[in-house]
Scaffold this active site. Structure first.
Site, PDB file in Angstrom:
ATOM      1  N   GLY A 156       6.266   7.526  26.056  1.00 15.30           N
ATOM      2  CA  GLY A 156       5.044   7.622  25.270  1.00 15.30           C
ATOM      3  C   GLY A 156       4.241   8.820  25.715  1.00 15.30           C
ATOM      4  O   GLY A 156       4.782   9.743  26.349  1.00 15.30           O
ATOM      5  N   GLY A 157       2.940   8.807  25.396  1.00 15.24           N
ATOM      6  CA  GLY A 157       2.104   9.936  25.745  1.00 15.24           C
ATOM      7  C   GLY A 157       1.949  10.131  27.243  1.00 15.24           C
ATOM      8  O   GLY A 157       1.633  11.214  27.706  1.00 15.24           O
ATOM      9  N   TYR A 158       2.179   9.062  28.012  1.00 17.63           N
ATOM     10  CA  TYR A 158       2.007   9.113  29.467  1.00 17.63           C
ATOM     11  C   TYR A 158       3.195   9.769  30.170  1.00 17.63           C
ATOM     12  O   TYR A 158       3.074  10.289  31.258  1.00 17.63           O
ATOM     13  CB  TYR A 158       1.848   7.693  30.013  1.00 17.63           C
ATOM     14  CG  TYR A 158       2.972   6.769  29.597  1.00 17.63           C
ATOM     15  CD1 TYR A 158       4.194   6.783  30.251  1.00 17.63           C
ATOM     16  CD2 TYR A 158       2.810   5.898  28.525  1.00 17.63           C
ATOM     17  CE1 TYR A 158       5.226   5.962  29.856  1.00 17.63           C
ATOM     18  CE2 TYR A 158       3.840   5.067  28.127  1.00 17.63           C
ATOM     19  CZ  TYR A 158       5.048   5.101  28.796  1.00 17.63           C
ATOM     20  OH  TYR A 158       6.065   4.285  28.388  1.00 17.63           O
ATOM     21  N   VAL A 160       7.767   9.323  30.690  1.00 20.22           N
ATOM     22  CA  VAL A 160       9.011   8.609  30.394  1.00 20.22           C
ATOM     23  C   VAL A 160       9.326   7.633  31.526  1.00 20.22           C
ATOM     24  O   VAL A 160       9.121   7.946  32.701  1.00 20.22           O
ATOM     25  CB  VAL A 160      10.187   9.603  30.234  1.00 20.22           C
ATOM     26  CG1 VAL A 160      11.463   8.870  29.843  1.00 20.22           C
ATOM     27  CG2 VAL A 160       9.853  10.668  29.190  1.00 20.22           C
ATOM     28  N   ASP A 273      -6.336  -0.658  27.937  1.00 20.05           N
ATOM     29  CA  ASP A 273      -5.275  -0.412  26.956  1.00 20.05           C
ATOM     30  C   ASP A 273      -4.397  -1.658  26.808  1.00 20.05           C
ATOM     31  O   ASP A 273      -3.175  -1.579  26.890  1.00 20.05           O
ATOM     32  CB  ASP A 273      -4.436   0.795  27.367  1.00 20.05           C
ATOM     33  CG  ASP A 273      -3.633   1.372  26.200  1.00 20.05           C
ATOM     34  OD1 ASP A 273      -3.979   1.073  25.038  1.00 20.05           O
ATOM     35  OD2 ASP A 273      -2.674   2.122  26.445  1.00 20.05           O
TER      36      ASP A 273
END
Length: 449
Positions: A156-158, A160, A273
């Protein structure tokens, strides 16, 4: 012929290089300046339109309308098992404070650099320090087969996440944080500071980490049954493996994990989140809250912190989205949406549905106000829940998403409500307001005189 070509070339050259009446500039200079000016004008217009669209989307979201931009709000997104902690009476424990400063703050540049030095030394020696182990980059590369694509279990955006297997056969999950404008360093500090020493059966355990050069990696316990989002919205066949009892088990376990973060730690941890993709499941359907990259620490003397709005559309509370004021009530709202998702099997925002059903929260309120709660249950559930159990779950949802953050229950109370068989059916007399049918707050506002 050659002479004619030469004359033509000279004429062309002269026409481009001759001076013009505008400030005595040569023609080619004037052309270049015009092109540069047009590029600047287009860039300014593009930036304005992009900024305007983002503001409109945020205004529409904060007013309860559907978002106009993509799923993520974030601009740059950022166990040794112990017995379960009783929600009613938590034993306070200290959240880890690696910086050595006042609780809830991160280390200064000086302490960060000295810690980075100790990290590299420890990693080189492969030793355990404090609660977790320092891993070398080489160790993690070997465990993940060179961070191979075949070992990817999430992204995701954070960054892998890879599955890793060490030489002793132990299995871990390795999160390789993206080094995007310092985001990796920030998320690395947040996760280590927030949950490094935290141990709870409903929170993913952070085993250790690696910091070499610009690389920042976190090593977690491996949870081998995917995440809740996959089981709710993936192709599971005509009947979901998630029965009503399993879904409530997942909801209660998630609530216990969040209650521990809010009420069992000092300073408390606001996850920021909470969503189905961040709820990992083991083979016995025990949930584990994961991904603390956006978490915030909140001291007991502080009612809230003001911060940039980050999270995921559909889960973020309207009050936080519009003001940036964050506290544990924001997590409670997100949990309420998550519980709706568990009950209905629907995404919080689904553009493929009819206009009145795109926003899960709005549709849910209308259905409950119309006394059609039975229709909210996911059609993939083979055996529908008992009416009392369903009514209890629907009531918890509505209380968690109350537009007034002060009226939302604490997560410890949510656990009690979900577990108590007699809630909301009590033997003692209740007021007329309490005995009224379950209705969303907006329903009463719409009634005429």
């Amino acid at each position: 012929m050659a002479e004619s070509d030469q004359t033509s070339g000279n004429s062309s050259n002269f026409s481009v290089t001759k001076k013009t009446p505008i400030l005595g500039l040569r023609l080619y200079t004037l052309i270049l300046l015009t092109i540069a000016a047009l590029i600047i004008v287009f860039a300014v217009i593009f930036c304005y339109l992009r900024s305007s669209r983002r503001r409109r989307a945020q205004l529409r979201y904060s007013s309860g309308l559907l978002p106009l931009v993509n799923k993520e709000i974030t601009e740059s997104k950022q166990e040794d098992h112990v017995k379960d902690v009783e929600v009613v009476n938590f034993e306070k424990t200290s959240a880890p404070n690696l910086s050595g400063e006042k609780k809830g703050s991160f280390a200064s540049n000086e302490s960060s650099s000295s810690r980075a030095e100790s990290v590299s030394v420890a990693a080189a020696e492969g030793v355990n320090i404090g609660w977790g182990r320092w891993y070398s980059l080489k160790e993690l590369e070997t465990a993940t087969f060179g961070f191979s694509v075949e070992n990817v279990i999430g992204e995701g955006g954070y960054g892998v996440v890879y599955k890793g297997v060490f030489s002793d056969g132990s299995v871990v999950a390795v999160k390789n944080l993206m080094n995007n404008k310092g985001q990796a360093e920030r998320e690395f500090k947040v996760e280590v500071e927030a949950i490094g020493k935290v141990r709870h059966k409903n929170l993913v355990g952070l085993i250790g980490y690696c910091a070499e050069g610009s690389q920042r990696l976190l090593v977690y316990e491996y949870v081998d049954n995917g995440n809740l989002e996959q089981w709710l919205h993936g192709d599971v066949g005509p009947v979901s493996p998630l029965s009503w009892e399993i879904r409530m088990k997942i909801a209660i376990g998630t609530a216990k994990g969040l209650a521990y973060l809010h009420e069992g730690l000092e300073p408390k941890v606001v996850h920021r989140d909470v969503k189905s993709s961040n709820i990992l499941l083991d083979r016995k359907w025990n949930p584990k809250v994961s991904d603390f990259g956006l978490a915030k620490l909140l001291g007991s003397e502080i009612s809230h912190v003001t911060t940039r709005v980050m999270g995921t559309f559909g889960y973020v509370s309207p009050d936080y989205a519009s003001t940036g004021m964050l506290n544990e009530g924001s997590d409670v709202y997100s949990f309420g949406v998550l519980l709706m998702e568990i009950i209905t099997g629907r995404n919080p925002i689904d553009y493929s549905r009819a206009p009145g059903e795109m926003n899960l929260v709005d549709w849910f309120k209308v259905m409950v106000a119309s006394r059609r709660g039975e229709e909210l249950v996911d059609s993939l559930i083979e055996v529908h829940p008992p009416p009392r159990a369903l009514k209890r779950a629907l009531l918890v949802c509505l209380r968690c998403i109350d537009l007034d953050p002060l009226k939302r229950p604490k997560m410890g109370q949510v656990v009690h409500m979900l577990e108590a068989e007699d809630y909301p059916f009590r033997s003692e007399p209740r007021s007329a307001r309490e005995t009224a049918p379950i209705r969303p707050p907006e329903a009463d506002a719409k009634k005429g005189p």
